[in-house]
Scaffold this motif. Structure first.
Motif, short mmCIF file in Angstrom:
data_model
loop_
_atom_site.label_atom_id
_atom_site.label_comp_id
_atom_site.label_asym_id
_atom_site.label_seq_id
_atom_site.Cartn_x
_atom_site.Cartn_y
_atom_site.Cartn_z
N TYR A 1 0.83 -1.21 0.00
CA TYR A 1 0.00 0.00 0.00
C TYR A 1 0.87 1.27 0.00
N LEU A 2 1.90 1.27 0.87
CA LEU A 2 2.77 2.44 0.95
C LEU A 2 3.53 2.65 -0.35
N LEU A 3 3.93 1.53 -0.99
CA LEU A 3 4.64 1.64 -2.27
C LEU A 3 3.72 2.26 -3.32
N GLY A 4 2.45 1.80 -3.35
CA GLY A 4 1.49 2.37 -4.29
C GLY A 4 1.25 3.85 -4.02
N LYS B 1 -7.49 3.81 -11.76
CA LYS B 1 -7.04 2.48 -12.17
C LYS B 1 -5.96 1.94 -11.24
N MET B 2 -5.14 2.86 -10.71
CA MET B 2 -4.00 2.46 -9.88
C MET B 2 -4.44 1.82 -8.57
N TRP B 3 -5.36 2.47 -7.84
CA TRP B 3 -5.73 1.97 -6.52
C TRP B 3 -6.45 0.62 -6.56
N PRO B 4 -7.34 0.37 -7.50
CA PRO B 4 -7.92 -0.98 -7.58
C PRO B 4 -6.87 -2.07 -7.79
N ILE B 5 -5.83 -1.75 -8.60
CA ILE B 5 -4.75 -2.73 -8.82
C ILE B 5 -3.99 -2.98 -7.51
N ILE B 6 -3.73 -1.91 -6.76
CA ILE B 6 -3.00 -2.05 -5.49
C ILE B 6 -3.81 -2.89 -4.51
N SER C 1 -3.89 -6.52 -5.55
CA SER C 1 -2.59 -7.17 -5.28
C SER C 1 -2.46 -7.52 -3.80
N MET C 2 -2.86 -6.59 -2.93
CA MET C 2 -2.80 -6.84 -1.49
C MET C 2 -3.68 -8.02 -1.11
#
Length: 281
Positions: free
Chosen positions: A38-41, A59-64, A67-68
């Motif tokens: 999460y911090l990396l994202g 788009k970025m946050w759904p991917i993060i 992944s988590m």
């Protein structure tokens, strides 16, 4: 577990709480790694915010988050599966001469520990063990090898390692009793004639040790040839002779001169005379 005088007792297992202990560690680790993802994202989004073409956060946050979630679920499911298999495949038994420990999920291992090599029995309890009210019994031996530690969770353990024991006191006292019985119960006549003077006893030991070092170059053995012809492994021969597997290895390599008792045992196993196994160079 009640000890008997039988050649070997029934197999004993470890407590299912081992799975819970593994899951506690896995959950803590996966949560920390998920926070790191999460911090990396967040860092990537923050850095790209000053760029001409910032990252599309929709788009970025759904991917993060996906992944988590995948990492958390997959890792914990694997740990749960492997730890259950480890519990199911872990067993140990105690005979009058040695302890046998069987373990391994992908690589099955059997460790045979003669009482003559046991130096100490320790009962260990970490924070997770305290929460679950279980203990780990560590059997420390002379000349132990850590070659097989990878099969016991990938960390370095003593040769005798029994995790998730619910009531370790009985196991500890039984092992200590048998070790004492096997290695220190010496008749009074022998004690009086051999161990009265400690200095003499030490000198006799050094003399005996040096003589054994000289003897190994004077004796040729056919143990390996006879064992191979019989289709027997070093482990099986060691078990039948009541010694450690390393003893057989050193014997075959010419690095060890056996006692008369061991030589007679080996001759009896192969049903030959001692002269057919051991010859002078």
């Amino acid at each position: 577990m009640e000890h008997s005088n039988s050649e070997e007792e029934d197999l004993q297992g470890i407590d299912k709480a081992y799975v819970n202990r593994a899951m506690i560690g896995s959950l803590i680790a996966t949560v920390l790694v998920s926070i790191g993802i999460y911090l990396l994202g967040w860092f990537i989004v923050w850095v790209s915010s000053d760029e001409p073409n910032p990252v599309d956060q929709s788009k970025m946050w759904p991917i993060i988050y996906l992944s988590m979630a995948i990492f958390f679920v997959v890792v914990n499911c694997l740990v749960y599966l492997v730890s259950n298999l480890y519990v199911n495949h872990f067993s140990y038994s105690i005979s009058d001469k040695f302890i046998k420990i069987r373990y391994g999920v992908f690589t099955r291992t059997k460790t045979t520990i003669p009482f003559s090599r046991i130096q100490n029995v320790a009962v260990f309890q970490n924070i997770r063990d305290r929460i679950l009210n279980i203990y780990t019994v560590k059997i420390e031996t002379a000349g132990a090898s850590i070659a097989g530690s990878g099969a016991q969770g990938g960390t370095v353990h003593p040769e005798g390692y029994i995790p998730a024991v619910r009531n370790p006191e009985h196991l500890e006292s039984l092992i200590n009793k048998l070790v004492h019985q096997y290695t220190q119960d010496i008749s009074g006549n022998v004690k009086e004639n051999v161990f009265t003077d400690n200095n003499v006893a030490f000198d006799e030991f050094i003399a005996y040790f040096l003589s054994k070092m000289r003897e190994k170059n004077q004796i040729r053995t056919n143990v390996e040839q006879l064992r191979t012809q019989s289709g027997m492994t070093q482990e099986k021969l060691a078990e039948m002779a009541g010694v450690a597997e390393t003893t057989i290895k050193y014997l075959e390599d010419g690095e060890y001169v056996p006692s008369l008792t061991l030589a007679l045992r080996i001759a009896q196993i192969f049903k030959v005379s001692i002269e057919q196994i051991f010859q002078l160079n």
